[in-house]
Design an enzyme around this catalytic site. Structure first.
Site, PDB file in Angstrom:
ATOM      1  N   ASP A   2      40.735  39.968  52.601  1.00 50.97           N
ATOM      2  CA  ASP A   2      39.577  39.562  53.491  1.00 50.97           C
ATOM      3  C   ASP A   2      39.373  38.563  54.582  1.00 50.97           C
ATOM      4  O   ASP A   2      39.982  37.483  54.819  1.00 50.97           O
ATOM      5  CB  ASP A   2      38.742  39.880  51.567  1.00 50.97           C
ATOM      6  CG  ASP A   2      37.156  39.731  52.447  1.00 50.97           C
ATOM      7  OD1 ASP A   2      37.317  41.104  53.288  1.00 50.97           O
ATOM      8  OD2 ASP A   2      36.248  39.609  51.320  1.00 50.97           O
ATOM      9  N   GLY A   3      38.197  39.335  55.952  1.00 51.37           N
ATOM     10  CA  GLY A   3      37.534  38.810  56.428  1.00 51.37           C
ATOM     11  C   GLY A   3      38.388  39.026  57.227  1.00 51.37           C
ATOM     12  O   GLY A   3      38.501  38.178  58.557  1.00 51.37           O
ATOM     13  N   ASN A  26      36.504  51.904  51.433  1.00 51.81           N
ATOM     14  CA  ASN A  26      37.047  51.970  52.867  1.00 51.81           C
ATOM     15  C   ASN A  26      36.368  53.223  53.414  1.00 51.81           C
ATOM     16  O   ASN A  26      36.217  52.921  55.216  1.00 51.81           O
ATOM     17  CB  ASN A  26      38.447  51.346  53.348  1.00 51.81           C
ATOM     18  CG  ASN A  26      37.859  49.508  52.237  1.00 51.81           C
ATOM     19  OD1 ASN A  26      39.265  49.082  51.885  1.00 51.81           O
ATOM     20  ND2 ASN A  26      36.608  48.994  52.235  1.00 51.81           N
ATOM     21  N   TRP A  27      36.180  54.345  53.264  1.00 43.23           N
ATOM     22  CA  TRP A  27      35.439  55.497  53.718  1.00 43.23           C
ATOM     23  C   TRP A  27      34.839  55.735  54.628  1.00 43.23           C
ATOM     24  O   TRP A  27      34.363  56.054  55.061  1.00 43.23           O
ATOM     25  CB  TRP A  27      36.309  56.561  52.555  1.00 43.23           C
ATOM     26  CG  TRP A  27      37.507  57.029  51.979  1.00 43.23           C
ATOM     27  CD1 TRP A  27      37.844  56.945  51.145  1.00 43.23           C
ATOM     28  CD2 TRP A  27      38.881  57.396  53.116  1.00 43.23           C
ATOM     29  NE1 TRP A  27      39.231  56.817  50.888  1.00 43.23           N
ATOM     30  CE2 TRP A  27      39.579  57.871  51.926  1.00 43.23           C
ATOM     31  CE3 TRP A  27      38.701  57.866  54.543  1.00 43.23           C
ATOM     32  CZ2 TRP A  27      40.964  57.993  52.405  1.00 43.23           C
ATOM     33  CZ3 TRP A  27      40.198  57.713  54.445  1.00 43.23           C
ATOM     34  CH2 TRP A  27      41.542  58.295  53.780  1.00 43.23           C
ATOM     35  N   SER A  65      35.493  42.989  43.712  1.00 42.29           N
ATOM     36  CA  SER A  65      35.801  44.169  44.196  1.00 42.29           C
ATOM     37  C   SER A  65      36.427  45.849  44.006  1.00 42.29           C
ATOM     38  O   SER A  65      36.683  45.776  45.123  1.00 42.29           O
ATOM     39  CB  SER A  65      36.297  43.678  46.318  1.00 42.29           C
ATOM     40  OG  SER A  65      35.510  42.927  46.183  1.00 42.29           O
TER      41      SER A  65
END
Ligand code: FPP
Length: 235
Positions: free
Chosen positions: A15-16, A63-64, A191
């Protein structure tokens, strides 16, 4: 480095990448490119220090929703990585396994996924689970569907649905649960990652963005894990 308690299975939520790029005035995709290089380094490092299972969250079912260009770039990075992996992993003894509904990806990536699993299936070193189009809820729903089909066909009775038979329908069937889950970027969220398998995992949230993550940061997380007192609900 010597640790009093060493994790057999590590999960990582990369992440990030977006924030890393934004801080530098670069497009988000530049963060993913660097993130992919870090991913490769960390995979090698985990294998070299004797981690037996590494599960990496690379693309979630959510994430789509990202811009088309960003999704396209991520797919390109996965393809590039698997082309390299097919060459390099042959010497590295890493066994690659994919978690998630990969049928949603372009045929070229699906083929690379199949070829990588096939080429590494007899490897005896670290198992690398790459979560692609993965979501914990989707995984649990899929397991329930697979079990109900077996009940419907008479292969299984409802009483035979136990924690053990349920776990066998997860992507991680036959693997130990993660001992340690690392989340860089400082976010305190699960998540939708390994919802079932992380019931007793130790979470280490780190204030570092994934593109800046180094092997020494992995050591830091393992050290923190080593100092935790795991009780699994006992005393
Ligand atoms: C989360 O950061 C990262 C992702 C959704 C993608 C992770 C994928 C890669 C690093 C590409 C390479 C992977 C492989 C397997 C080759 P973010 O974009 O959500 O960051 P932000 O929260 O700062 O916006």
């Amino acid at each position: 480095m010597e640790f009093s308690q060493f994790p057999r299975h590590i999960g990582i939520i990369m992440d990030g990448n977006g924030r890393w790029a934004k801080k530098r005035g670069l497009p988000r995709t530049a963060g993913h490119k660097v993130g992919a290089d870090v991913f490769k380094k960390i995979v090698r490092y985990c294998s070299s220090i004797g981690i037996q299972y590494l599960t990496i969250y690379a693309f979630s079912t959510e994430n789509w929703k990202r811009p088309r260009e960003e999704v396209g770039m991520l797919i390109k990075l996965f393809e590039q990585y698997l082309q390299e992996a097919l060459r390099d992993f042959l010497n590295e003894n890493i066994k690659v396994f994919f978690m998630g509904d990969t049928s949603a990806f372009p045929e070229e990536l699906q083929k690379l996924i199949r070829d990588t699993e096939e080429a590494s299936k007899n490897h005896t070193g670290m198992v690398l689970n790459i979560a692609l189009n993965y979501g914990g809820r989707a995984e649990l729903t899929r397991a329930a569907r697979l079990l109900s089909e077996e009940v419907k066909s008479g292969k299984l009775t409802p009483e035979q649905i136990t924690e053990e038979t349920f776990a066998q329908k997860l992507y991680t069937a036959g693997q130990p649960d993660p001992d340690l889950i690392i989340r860089p970027s400082g976010e305190n969220r699960i998540s939708n990652f390994l919802l079932w398998q992380s019931a007793y995992s130790e979470y280490v949230i780190m204030d570092i963005l994934w593109p800046d993550f180094k092997p020494k940061d992995l050591d830091r997380a393992i050290k923190e894990y080593a100092n935790r007192n795991r009780r699994f609900g006992g005393v």
